[in-house]
Design a protein around this motif. Sequence first.
Motif, mmCIF file in Angstrom:
data_model
loop_
_atom_site.group_PDB
_atom_site.id
_atom_site.type_symbol
_atom_site.label_atom_id
_atom_site.label_comp_id
_atom_site.label_asym_id
_atom_site.label_seq_id
_atom_site.Cartn_x
_atom_site.Cartn_y
_atom_site.Cartn_z
ATOM 1 N N SER A 18 -73.058 -14.227 -14.871
ATOM 2 C CA SER A 18 -74.065 -15.221 -13.823
ATOM 3 C C SER A 18 -74.198 -16.219 -14.402
ATOM 4 O O SER A 18 -74.402 -17.395 -13.571
ATOM 5 C CB SER A 18 -75.603 -14.424 -13.938
ATOM 6 N N GLN A 19 -74.409 -16.818 -15.624
ATOM 7 C CA GLN A 19 -74.513 -17.957 -16.241
ATOM 8 C C GLN A 19 -73.105 -18.684 -16.273
ATOM 9 O O GLN A 19 -73.151 -20.005 -15.698
ATOM 10 C CB GLN A 19 -74.526 -18.025 -17.773
ATOM 11 N N GLU A 20 -71.833 -18.083 -16.310
ATOM 12 C CA GLU A 20 -70.452 -18.581 -15.730
ATOM 13 C C GLU A 20 -70.358 -19.207 -14.292
ATOM 14 O O GLU A 20 -70.030 -20.106 -13.912
ATOM 15 C CB GLU A 20 -69.416 -17.743 -15.905
ATOM 16 N N GLU B 138 -71.416 -31.700 -23.122
ATOM 17 C CA GLU B 138 -71.893 -32.321 -24.374
ATOM 18 C C GLU B 138 -70.581 -32.033 -25.472
ATOM 19 O O GLU B 138 -70.344 -32.754 -26.170
ATOM 20 C CB GLU B 138 -73.071 -31.582 -24.868
ATOM 21 N N LYS B 139 -70.068 -30.732 -25.322
ATOM 22 C CA LYS B 139 -69.020 -30.312 -26.320
ATOM 23 C C LYS B 139 -67.746 -29.978 -25.700
ATOM 24 O O LYS B 139 -67.914 -29.291 -24.488
ATOM 25 C CB LYS B 139 -69.383 -29.327 -27.184
ATOM 26 N N ILE C 211 -73.513 -24.494 -25.191
ATOM 27 C CA ILE C 211 -74.135 -25.968 -25.422
ATOM 28 C C ILE C 211 -74.155 -26.480 -24.165
ATOM 29 O O ILE C 211 -75.074 -27.161 -23.585
ATOM 30 C CB ILE C 211 -73.420 -26.619 -26.364
ATOM 31 N N ASN C 212 -72.853 -26.431 -23.337
ATOM 32 C CA ASN C 212 -72.895 -27.247 -22.115
ATOM 33 C C ASN C 212 -73.380 -26.558 -21.124
ATOM 34 O O ASN C 212 -74.256 -27.337 -20.051
ATOM 35 C CB ASN C 212 -71.270 -27.216 -21.705
ATOM 36 N N TYR C 213 -73.721 -25.443 -20.913
ATOM 37 C CA TYR C 213 -74.560 -24.650 -20.042
ATOM 38 C C TYR C 213 -76.113 -25.022 -20.345
ATOM 39 O O TYR C 213 -76.680 -25.241 -19.428
ATOM 40 C CB TYR C 213 -74.194 -23.063 -20.272
ATOM 41 N N GLN C 214 -76.506 -25.025 -21.545
ATOM 42 C CA GLN C 214 -77.960 -25.606 -21.696
ATOM 43 C C GLN C 214 -78.309 -26.678 -21.385
ATOM 44 O O GLN C 214 -79.298 -27.248 -20.848
ATOM 45 C CB GLN C 214 -78.371 -24.984 -23.123
ATOM 46 N N ALA C 215 -77.123 -27.717 -21.646
ATOM 47 C CA ALA C 215 -77.502 -29.035 -21.261
ATOM 48 C C ALA C 215 -77.310 -29.223 -19.776
ATOM 49 O O ALA C 215 -78.247 -29.918 -19.504
ATOM 50 C CB ALA C 215 -76.286 -29.923 -21.919
ATOM 51 N N THR C 216 -76.649 -28.530 -19.054
ATOM 52 C CA THR C 216 -76.547 -28.772 -17.698
ATOM 53 C C THR C 216 -77.726 -28.198 -17.012
ATOM 54 O O THR C 216 -78.281 -28.835 -16.029
ATOM 55 C CB THR C 216 -75.273 -27.781 -17.275
#
Length: 142
Positions: A26-28, A43-44, A94-99
Motif C-alpha cells: 500500500s505504501q509503495e 531526501e535520501k 524516509i522518502n515515503y514519510q517526507a512525501t
Amino acid sequence: MFALRNLLAAAVIAMTTGCATGLNSSQESELAKHRANNMAIQEKSPGVAAGLGILPGGGSFYGRSYGYGVVNLLLWPISILWDPVSGYNAAESINYQATRAHVASLKRRDMDALDTRMATKEIDLERYTLEKRKVDDKYSSL
C-alpha cells in the motif's frame, strides 16, 4: 570457537531483527502515485544507501539507523550481506514519510485557500463542495 559462535549468533540476530523494513504494498503504491504526480520528496537516495551498505555500517548510518550502523560496523564484512538492502529500505521509508508530510502540507494549503474563498464569499457552498472534492481527489493517497 566460542568467538566464532558468538559472531554467528550476532549476525543471525542482526539479520532477523529487521534493521529497516521495506514499505508495504500500500505504501509503495501511494509513493508511486505521488512520484507520478511529481509530488514526491527524495531526501535520501536508495541507490546511494545500497552502495554505502558495502562500507562498514554505511547503509544503516545513511538511513539514520545509527544503532544498526554500529552493529553492522562491528560485523563487517559479514554485514555486506544485509546492509545494502537495509540501507535501501531505510532510504525508501524516509522518502515515503517526507512525501506524506509534503502532500499533507500541500493539501492543507489548498484547503486553507478554499476556506478563505468561502469566508470572503467569493464562492458559494455548492462551489465550495465541488472544489473541496477536487482537492480531496488530487491529494488522495490511492
